[in-house]
Enzyme design. Sequence first.
Site, mmCIF file in Angstrom:
data_model
loop_
_atom_site.group_PDB
_atom_site.id
_atom_site.type_symbol
_atom_site.label_atom_id
_atom_site.label_comp_id
_atom_site.label_asym_id
_atom_site.label_seq_id
_atom_site.Cartn_x
_atom_site.Cartn_y
_atom_site.Cartn_z
ATOM 1 N N GLY A 260 33.344 -11.034 67.263
ATOM 2 C CA GLY A 260 34.446 -9.668 67.608
ATOM 3 C C GLY A 260 34.335 -9.215 68.897
ATOM 4 C CG ASN A 261 33.597 -5.897 71.808
ATOM 5 O OD1 ASN A 261 33.143 -6.089 72.874
ATOM 6 N ND2 ASN A 261 34.768 -5.012 71.785
ATOM 7 C CB SER B 288 31.144 -8.659 74.234
ATOM 8 O OG SER B 288 32.415 -9.808 73.647
ATOM 9 N N GLY C 31 32.423 -21.728 74.034
ATOM 10 C CA GLY C 31 32.809 -21.336 75.647
ATOM 11 C C GLY C 31 31.473 -22.227 76.237
ATOM 12 C CG HIS D 11 36.222 -13.826 72.270
ATOM 13 N ND1 HIS D 11 35.975 -12.498 72.820
ATOM 14 C CD2 HIS D 11 34.995 -14.370 71.506
ATOM 15 C CE1 HIS D 11 34.501 -12.495 72.660
ATOM 16 N NE2 HIS D 11 33.965 -13.426 71.911
ATOM 17 C CD GLN E 117 24.371 -15.000 67.011
ATOM 18 O OE1 GLN E 117 24.707 -15.408 65.931
ATOM 19 N NE2 GLN E 117 24.659 -14.758 68.157
HETATM 20 O O1 PAF Z 1 29.001 -16.913 70.604
HETATM 21 C C1 PAF Z 1 28.872 -16.104 69.585
HETATM 22 O O2 PAF Z 1 29.587 -15.134 69.716
HETATM 23 C C2 PAF Z 1 27.773 -16.370 68.568
HETATM 24 O O3 PAF Z 1 26.772 -16.755 69.214
HETATM 25 C C3 PAF Z 1 28.374 -17.255 67.434
HETATM 26 C C4 PAF Z 1 28.725 -18.574 68.033
HETATM 27 C C5 PAF Z 1 29.999 -16.630 66.870
HETATM 28 C C6 PAF Z 1 27.476 -17.391 66.279
HETATM 29 O O4 PAF Z 1 27.069 -16.159 65.716
#
Ligand code: PAF
Length: 281
Positions: free
Chosen positions: A31-32, A189, A150, A37, A61
């Site tokens: 998000g954000n 972000s 990305g 994105h 994570q």
């Molecule tokens: O790149 C991200 O935004 C995150 O690491 C992902 C791939 C959505 C996994 O939580």
Amino acid sequence: MQTTESLESLRATVRDWRQSGLRVGFVPTMGNLHEGHLALVSDALKHSDRVVVSIFVNPMQFGPSEDLESYPRTLAEDQTKLEAAGAHLLFNPSVDTVYPDGEVACSAVLVPESLTDILCGASRPGHFRGVATVVAKLFNMVQADCAVFGEKDLQQLRVIERMTRDLDFPIRIIGSPTLRESDGLARSSRNAYLTDAERRRAPALFAELEQLAGQLAQDRSQREQAVNRAAKSLEDKGFKVDYLEVRDRENLGPAADGPLVVLAAAWLGRARLIDNVPVPA
Ligand code: PAF
């Protein structure tokens, strides 16, 4: 665009699409959302008929001293952007849906340490275990034909490619080029954490990597000196360099004779910026 928090409803929609012969693309996010994105969504639309985007701030994570609690949650704005970008379904599961027994008790996916414990993984222990696990779960939840990631997060892309290959996920992984501001700063972000003064200095990261990549394209023999000079130049500009390394572009192993990439992570105030630039052949 439909939004759902429910796994059952996500699965029913995707099943209907697949039964109608439609190809499904997937863009996982936290998000954000910014233009970077939306470029992933646009790439997914080129490779599929329907696009699912997930928004899930994945606790597995984040390290204990990282920004999990303060990570910006902007669902209403994200929905508007995704609608305009042409996404078909937003999957926005709760932590309970993804980790019914909590993330600590959840089975995890371990990609080889040679890929996960270097670069960002060296200063963020467990980060790629969390990324690989949630992406594996999301792949099984969404059941897409392809997923777009990305290239700014090159190590993450390589971890996902490796996991997909090693565990035989029936999904095609597509890397999407880094989207940059007009002054070269990679969209992220976490750029929102920069003060105005830091924002003006931030493009130096990309500029330094580009210069280093150009130098290495001319002459690989002085690699160590060139890397040290680039790191010092960033420190002189107020960055706190976490790493600046030259690696094999395909497997991120030690630099050898094949295609190379320069990668860096550096703190500027509260923002940890990461970027990478391929060394021209
Ligand atoms: O790149 C991200 O935004 C995150 O690491 C992902 C791939 C959505 C996994 O939580």
